[in-house]
Design a protein around this motif. Structure first.
Motif, PDB file in Angstrom:
ATOM      1  N   GLN A   7       0.851  -1.188   0.000  1.00  0.00           N
ATOM      2  CA  GLN A   7       0.000   0.000   0.000  1.00  0.00           C
ATOM      3  C   GLN A   7       0.893   1.245   0.000  1.00  0.00           C
ATOM      4  O   GLN A   7       2.037   1.196   0.446  1.00  0.00           O
ATOM      5  CB  GLN A   7      -0.897   0.019   1.243  1.00  0.00           C
ATOM      6  N   ASN A   8       0.343   2.361  -0.460  1.00  0.00           N
ATOM      7  CA  ASN A   8       1.142   3.580  -0.545  1.00  0.00           C
ATOM      8  C   ASN A   8       1.710   3.994   0.813  1.00  0.00           C
ATOM      9  O   ASN A   8       2.883   4.366   0.915  1.00  0.00           O
ATOM     10  CB  ASN A   8       0.309   4.727  -1.124  1.00  0.00           C
ATOM     11  N   ASN A  12       5.635   4.477   1.981  1.00  0.00           N
ATOM     12  CA  ASN A  12       6.170   5.653   2.657  1.00  0.00           C
ATOM     13  C   ASN A  12       7.037   5.262   3.854  1.00  0.00           C
ATOM     14  O   ASN A  12       8.053   5.891   4.136  1.00  0.00           O
ATOM     15  CB  ASN A  12       5.032   6.573   3.117  1.00  0.00           C
ATOM     16  N   GLU A  80       8.307   0.176  -6.404  1.00  0.00           N
ATOM     17  CA  GLU A  80       7.118   0.872  -6.907  1.00  0.00           C
ATOM     18  C   GLU A  80       6.290  -0.022  -7.819  1.00  0.00           C
ATOM     19  O   GLU A  80       5.086   0.162  -7.953  1.00  0.00           O
ATOM     20  CB  GLU A  80       7.515   2.173  -7.622  1.00  0.00           C
ATOM     21  N   LEU A  83       3.410  -1.665  -5.912  1.00  0.00           N
ATOM     22  CA  LEU A  83       2.419  -0.839  -5.238  1.00  0.00           C
ATOM     23  C   LEU A  83       0.991  -1.202  -5.657  1.00  0.00           C
ATOM     24  O   LEU A  83       0.715  -1.402  -6.841  1.00  0.00           O
ATOM     25  CB  LEU A  83       2.657   0.638  -5.549  1.00  0.00           C
ATOM     26  N   ARG A 116       0.527   6.218  -6.236  1.00  0.00           N
ATOM     27  CA  ARG A 116       1.105   6.886  -5.065  1.00  0.00           C
ATOM     28  C   ARG A 116       0.063   7.675  -4.281  1.00  0.00           C
ATOM     29  O   ARG A 116       0.358   8.711  -3.702  1.00  0.00           O
ATOM     30  CB  ARG A 116       2.243   7.817  -5.517  1.00  0.00           C
ATOM     31  N   THR A 117      -1.169   7.186  -4.281  1.00  0.00           N
ATOM     32  CA  THR A 117      -2.247   7.883  -3.590  1.00  0.00           C
ATOM     33  C   THR A 117      -2.806   7.027  -2.455  1.00  0.00           C
ATOM     34  O   THR A 117      -3.181   5.876  -2.676  1.00  0.00           O
ATOM     35  CB  THR A 117      -3.384   8.225  -4.583  1.00  0.00           C
ATOM     36  N   THR A 118      -2.844   7.612  -1.250  1.00  0.00           N
ATOM     37  CA  THR A 118      -3.476   6.943  -0.111  1.00  0.00           C
ATOM     38  C   THR A 118      -4.930   7.374  -0.028  1.00  0.00           C
ATOM     39  O   THR A 118      -5.810   6.570   0.238  1.00  0.00           O
ATOM     40  CB  THR A 118      -2.748   7.303   1.202  1.00  0.00           C
ATOM     41  N   HIS A 185       2.269  12.637   4.033  1.00  0.00           N
ATOM     42  CA  HIS A 185       2.940  11.423   3.587  1.00  0.00           C
ATOM     43  C   HIS A 185       2.628  10.388   4.652  1.00  0.00           C
ATOM     44  O   HIS A 185       3.402  10.169   5.579  1.00  0.00           O
ATOM     45  CB  HIS A 185       4.436  11.651   3.447  1.00  0.00           C
TER      46      HIS A 185
END
Length: 201
Positions: A7-8, A12, A80, A83, A116-118, A185
């Motif tokens: 998960q994003n 992180n 990546e 992801l 790259r989006t939560t 983030h």
């Protein structure tokens, strides 16, 4: 074919640990200390996953094997590819989440980096309202509220960082306001999910 499993927010965490390791590599000469840092970086990365296959665990453990900045960056670039992207969401789905917002201005969904989006967030400048869309258990949660700059720094319970905060006023079940960082983030979604679920009536 590689199966996405990160998960994003977990990515992180791994990125944060990679930076932690890189800083140690640049400043610490003691090999025993470096080994401890390597162990800590991997442990902290693994802890954010509930379940991992042997192959996935082995991939994450590779974090401890690098010596240079470019090696760590190549490793993160490779990760990546694993992801889990933010679920595709349509304008119609978003509009259904905010039925009271008659002239809802949507973000440009074509430009969103879903990998790259939560959570999706955008501000309607005209009304000074912040909108958030978050995927939860095969559906989307949507909340809106008024955002006010505080011009103060503090600890964001969502981002787990000390930074400038905005005051996000939302009517929750208990009608209590909460703080939300303007940029995040996220490394842990627990508090975010708790907050979002408290707004579901």
């Amino acid at each position: 074919m590689q199966t996405p499993f990160i998960q994003n927010y977990q990515f992180n965490v791994i990125t944060k640990q990679a930076n932690f390791l890189l800083k140690a590599l640049r400043t610490v000469a003691d090999r025993k200390v470096l080994e401890t840092v390597r162990y800590t970086a991997v442990t902290n990365s693994l802890e954010v996953f509930d379940e991992l296959t042997a192959e996935q665990k082995q991939l994450l453990e590779q974090l401890s094997s690098y010596e240079a900045a470019h090696e760590l960056q190549d490793y993160l670039d490779r990760l990546e590819g694993f992801l889990i992207p933010f679920p595709q969401v349509s304008a119609k789905q978003i509009q259904k989440l905010f039925p009271k917002a008659k002239k809802l201005k949507l973000p440009d969904l074509e430009t969103v980096d879903y990998a790259r989006t939560t959570y999706l967030r955008w501000t309607d400048i005209a009304t000074n309202r912040l909108f958030i869309v978050y995927p939860y258990e095969e559906k989307f949660l949507g909340i809106e509220g008024r955002i006010t700059a505080t011009n103060k720094k503090g600890y964001c319970m969502f981002c787990n960082r000390h930074q400038e905060l905005g005051f996000f006023n939302v009517k929750t079940k208990g009608h209590s306001p909460d703080n939300l960082a303007s940029i995040g983030h996220i490394t842990d979604v627990t508090m975010l999910e708790k907050f979002l679920l408290s707004t579901v009536k």
